[in-house]
Design an enzyme around this catalytic site. Sequence first.
Site, PDB file in Angstrom:
ATOM      1  N   ALA A 245      19.314 -10.000  14.300  1.00  0.00           N
ATOM      2  CA  ALA A 245      18.686  -9.081  13.446  1.00  0.00           C
ATOM      3  C   ALA A 245      19.594  -8.432  12.617  1.00  0.00           C
ATOM      4  O   ALA A 245      20.992  -8.334  12.767  1.00  0.00           O
ATOM      5  CB  ALA A 245      18.024  -8.028  14.316  1.00  0.00           C
ATOM      6  N   LYS A 246      19.298  -7.960  11.469  1.00  0.00           N
ATOM      7  CA  LYS A 246      20.017  -7.141  10.551  1.00  0.00           C
ATOM      8  C   LYS A 246      21.172  -6.013  11.129  1.00  0.00           C
ATOM      9  O   LYS A 246      22.166  -5.738  10.733  1.00  0.00           O
ATOM     10  CB  LYS A 246      19.098  -6.575   9.353  1.00  0.00           C
ATOM     11  CG  LYS A 246      18.390  -7.591   8.442  1.00  0.00           C
ATOM     12  CD  LYS A 246      19.287  -7.645   7.303  1.00  0.00           C
ATOM     13  CE  LYS A 246      19.622  -6.307   6.672  1.00  0.00           C
ATOM     14  NZ  LYS A 246      20.248  -6.454   4.974  1.00  0.00           N
TER      15      LYS A 246
END
Length: 305
Positions: free
Chosen positions: A241-242
């Site tokens: 994920a970011k």
Amino acid sequence: MTTSPAPRGAGRFAPSPSGDLHVGNLRTALLAWLWARSTDRRFVLRIDDLDRVRAGAEQRQLADLRTLGLEWDGDVLRQSDRLDVYRRAIKQLSDSGLTYPCFCTRREIQEAPTAPHAPPGSYPGTCRDLPETERRRRLADRPAALRLRSDVAEWSVLDERHGTVVAAVDDFVLLRNDGVPAYNLTVVVDDTAQGVDQVVRGEDLLTSAPRQAYLASLLGLAVPAYVHVPLAVNATGARLAKRDGAVTLTELTDRGIDVFRLIAESLGLSATTPFEALGEFAPERVPTEPWVFIPSASVAGDPLW
Ligand code: GLU
């Protein structure tokens, strides 16, 4: 006598413009491109923008794909332009008695007792057989979602990497109660509209494939060939994920990383461009395990991140 060649099918990539693509998404895009091109298919793009849209994300996603050399064919399909098409598909199902309105809240569904063998999260069928008068009374009260009246408990698809995949099919939502068509419906309608006969995407969607194939069969549409590929994960094994750090094309490029090479290497390819990669691509050599991507480890010797 001459016969005209069969129209070429297509593979596709269908990002949700909820943010920038990370290296895991870009790797899936490269795989979808390679699978399509190596089987002489077109490669098309669809933007799943009915949900969670972040301003500018679509433009940045398309720019990233171009930067990596993942060229696509024809126009990009945007789901927000196609609400009429989805309504027609839903009407086709409703006209055959295959839908019903559902008034349940998420909480009511969670708290309802489920059938003994139903997998967790399946719809318990609360609104399936509501009497017509009750239905009318509730419709006047609050907006309803529309669910599929599924005739089966499970359905199977053939996946090129996973073989026969059987998964539960409950009365899933076709139209949300805010009037937005649901992903499981739009994906089926759109893949057909774009001539997609090969779906290469992340393994997180593997168990959705049987629902989608079942829905396709109810709509009289062809079921595509499925290829579900491993996801990118972080150091703890969770889906990348970011928040895991520098994971987007821009972030990594700014740190001097050749993102195409990074992704190609993770697939055991030595190519520097997608077209070069076509020459050495062999589906059976694509790793079966998730790709562990640890942002800070991707630049050796840089102590700052
Ligand atoms: N838009 C979906 C996603 O980004 C993918 C849909 C699909 O590939 O079927 O998760």
